[in-house]
Design an enzyme around this catalytic site. Sequence first.
Site, PDB file in Angstrom:
ATOM      1  N   ARG A  34     -34.453  -8.807  10.776  1.00  8.82           N
ATOM      2  CA  ARG A  34     -34.334  -8.292  12.127  1.00  8.82           C
ATOM      3  C   ARG A  34     -35.660  -7.639  12.469  1.00  8.82           C
ATOM      4  O   ARG A  34     -36.492  -7.428  11.589  1.00  8.82           O
ATOM      5  CB  ARG A  34     -33.184  -7.282  12.198  1.00  8.82           C
ATOM      6  CG  ARG A  34     -31.821  -7.886  11.887  1.00  8.82           C
ATOM      7  CD  ARG A  34     -30.743  -6.823  11.866  1.00  8.82           C
ATOM      8  NE  ARG A  34     -30.490  -6.242  13.174  1.00  8.82           N
ATOM      9  CZ  ARG A  34     -29.625  -6.737  14.064  1.00  8.82           C
ATOM     10  NH1 ARG A  34     -28.939  -7.822  13.793  1.00  8.82           N
ATOM     11  NH2 ARG A  34     -29.448  -6.158  15.223  1.00  8.82           N
ATOM     12  N   GLY A  80     -29.405 -12.231   2.456  1.00 10.51           N
ATOM     13  CA  GLY A  80     -29.285 -10.768   2.362  1.00 10.51           C
ATOM     14  C   GLY A  80     -27.900 -10.341   2.805  1.00 10.51           C
ATOM     15  O   GLY A  80     -26.957 -11.138   2.809  1.00 10.51           O
ATOM     16  N   HIS A 131      -5.378   7.636 -13.202  1.00 12.73           N
ATOM     17  CA  HIS A 131      -4.964   6.366 -13.790  1.00 12.73           C
ATOM     18  C   HIS A 131      -3.696   5.891 -13.099  1.00 12.73           C
ATOM     19  O   HIS A 131      -2.812   6.691 -12.849  1.00 12.73           O
ATOM     20  CB  HIS A 131      -4.687   6.565 -15.278  1.00 12.73           C
ATOM     21  CG  HIS A 131      -4.210   5.333 -15.968  1.00 12.73           C
ATOM     22  ND1 HIS A 131      -5.067   4.314 -16.317  1.00 12.73           N
ATOM     23  CD2 HIS A 131      -2.964   4.926 -16.332  1.00 12.73           C
ATOM     24  CE1 HIS A 131      -4.358   3.348 -16.892  1.00 12.73           C
ATOM     25  NE2 HIS A 131      -3.086   3.696 -16.909  1.00 12.73           N
TER      26      HIS A 131
END
Lengths: 531, 474
Positions: free
Chosen positions: A338, A249, A509
Amino acid sequence: MNDDPATTHQINPVVAAESETASETAPLTEEETLVLPVADELEADPIPEIDPESIVEAAEQLLREAVPHDYDVLVIGAGPGGYVAAIRAAQLGARVGLVEEREIGGVCLNRGCIPTKTLLESVDVLRLMRRASEYGITVEGSFRPDFTAMNVRRHEVIQQLRDNVSHLLEANGVSIILGRARFVEGHSVEITDAAGATRRVLAVNVIIATGSLPQRLPIPGNDLPGVLTSDELLQQNTLPKHLLVVGGGAVGVEFAYLYRELGTRATLLEMSPAILPQEDKDISQEMTRLLQARGVNIVAGAKLKEIKQHGENLDIIYTQDEQEQTITAEQVLLAAGRRANTEGLRLDTVGIKQEKGKILVDESCETNVGGVYAIGDCVRDFGWAHLASAEGKMVAERITSHDTQIDLKHVPSCYYTHPEIASVGQTEAQAKQGGIATRVGVFHFRANGKAASAGDHDGFVKVVVDDATDKLLGCQIIGPRATDLINEAVLALKTGQTVEEMVGAIHAHPTFSEALPEAALMARHQQQMAD
Amino acid sequence: MSESNHTQLAVIGGGPGGYAAAFFAADMGLEVTLIDLEVNPGGVCLYRGCIPSKTLLHAAKVLTEAREASHFGIEFSKPKIDLEKLRGWELGVVQKMTGGLGELTRLRKVRYIQGRARFVNPTTVEIQAAAGDTQRLTFDHAILATGSRPAKVPGLSIDSPRVMDSTGALMLPDVPKSLLVIGGGYIGLELGTVYNALGSAVTVVEMTGGLLPGADRDLVRILAKRLEAQFHSILLNTKVLSLNEEKKGIRVKLEDADGKQTEQLFEKVLISVGRVPNSQDLGLENTKIEVDRRGFVLIDGQRRTAEPTIYAIGDIAGEPMLAHKASHEGRTAVEAIMGHKVAFEPNAIPAVVFTDPEIAWCGLTETQAKKDNRAVKVARFPWAASGRATTLDRNDGVTKLLIDPETERVLGVGIAGSGAGELIAEGVLAVEMAALASDVEMTIHPHPTLSETVMESAEVFFGHSTDFYQKRRS
């Protein structure tokens, strides 16, 4: 203690005077309850639906306020949920106490997000240096990562941020109480400091924000030396030769990436068929490819069985496709899950409902005991710091009679590897599961000008759009600066933007951010082709 | 020349305005011809502008980080620059990007003609091909997108290899020991940053009282502080009187605000005082197209010129001269040609200066608000209070929102700091959709990221930022 009855109700009057957006659905103040509507008013306006429970709650709050109390709000835990809640409540005029048994800042600042991101930044510099020759920059002699120096910098950053938070708490008038809290009765909490001295504190409202702790998987050998939690790994000033990370994870992937870049052999063990099982399949695949290219050994679909000492090393035994396998590594990081940090709070003495250690709350983050709230990881084992902060702000505002509409639905997920991953809303698969017809646009960074000029072209942006309404459903990004780019999508989701509106906003841009409207454009074209 | 030499849409100029228009038109089903001088589309942006400059700026960033690497715990000996390799990397990026556009042109079946086009009449152009032969092409509609070029300064733009414009500077002929940049606009500062990182002692001379004229001063101050430390010197309120080539360099005569004149010798000089539109030699006299005093083609809300068959977009059609403005105008023009109800009226065109730190803004600026005498509330969040900025060791930044005090709408966003150019995207969306400050505040921003500074600015507006202490008003 405040015995003056004139100021015991300070929260509501002060807030009402300051706020122009005071809500119509806020709990009734004492004065308001005395004003009875006259008959024609009742006819003019339909009778508002009043939830009887809310009346009881408001009455209970008034009763608590009437009793002499130490704080309007007592927050337990000074992590990103707790300290944010404390500051917001103080800003809104409440008298606030904040209890912390370790360091201000919680796991996030001291043992989580911040230390890992600081180390990852060092690694990012290292990554650029390794590629410098591509840009025509060569280095005489060699360069090497100095892990000790990196850790010195990490501690400096942590200290600086910890000081910042302490100053903020002080400046906002929050009382910091160092010690360990446990409920005694109702809204009364006993705090024991490091020396063993105790004091009792009574508060009108209590916010539990005690976070979570790394979990040791219940397997044989989980307590061998060298089998570490992330807290313990971060305390080491040396690098293992080979680190096996259990759990693919957020925590596991970041640590495997970090240690691999620092020169450690890294293996990532994941129980699901692929790493990052919460994320979009394509994102997971791309990260797998990139980690493998960097030399991380990924073992997916593997169930950890046992860890055994093997000389100076550890044998990690797991099953994969029902075959038993062994990998030998110097250290093991347990990064699978956890658990809510609620032991010792004595929640049962006041009857706060829990499930497997997690505190049960309603959508306002209130527990079954009126005036006691819980936010962040202690309600869900593992979450994001920014979700805890948002919940903290919401609870602080609710307590002080503000009607806030913090959008807790659209919570971005972020992974700080290189490239980064960030996602929000529904994935293609989730939408499909929910029976929503979608259009999906994918734009690869290799066609983005900024990515080309930076030589940083791995990854893509994926945009999921509701086919019927044209509205954005979700966005997944793997690529440079993904964790900053995702916010445009979060804002678009929160405000219900259509794909057309996303394409219509002009993007500067050349920036990475141009990839987002390009992906949206792809989703839009999909529609035109279908038409 | 054949009778069938006809196209539905002729796009003249293959830059980010032209190719975006051509591709969009092709996607919408039009038959399109794209005419440009280069082998592939790309224009100034890809060949001589945004892309090569950002490539060099990235190399500059790598160099700067290498020099600061020890701070991040990396022992590093002095980096050396291999100019040829750097040029090779730059060229490689340009070729890859323009080659990619060429490929997209073929895939979309857009006809590409390499050559120079001139209008013969309102529905015909004559194209002089690169090979030398000419052909005529008739069209239903044309989009003029020929862009701009660096402005020359009479008397200063002398013919010497030591005096460059941005195009010359991007070729990276060498790294001079000393470089004078004339003009403190974004082009001068970006290229000055590149040459400074490569080892040149850079002096910037700016005629007005501050760098980046037009940008908000609080944003510029943050950049100026870092540049003052990096550059050799920044001379404000200073005029360049003359340039004279000598054996060892260019002798430059300068005059400061008090009229005091000094002379300095520079190995090289970069002139970056702005850009002028490419509106000459296009045969505009054979059409009804009108051009203003500065050479910009006059257009209406749909980007149509005075000649009903011809549209104009991008730098040739007026300020701001930005690639992303050109691309969006291209879309507007194509939609107008297709007969859709459309107008180019964005509320927020983002501007980004790609220096280090970057500066970006969109929508209303404080400078403009002051000029218009418009009441706005400015909510500022200093990056010194950002956790992410601290981990990056880049606390030199600020994020601000300009908010309408009545409606609480976000009218403008300004950011100075590392990566500001990416963060502004959220600001543009907020301004375009007329978001309220509370929309921005109540959107969960991930922790720890720099984007949190946008959310915290909104919190500052409401007087309750978590990470930045504000004294209570009462």
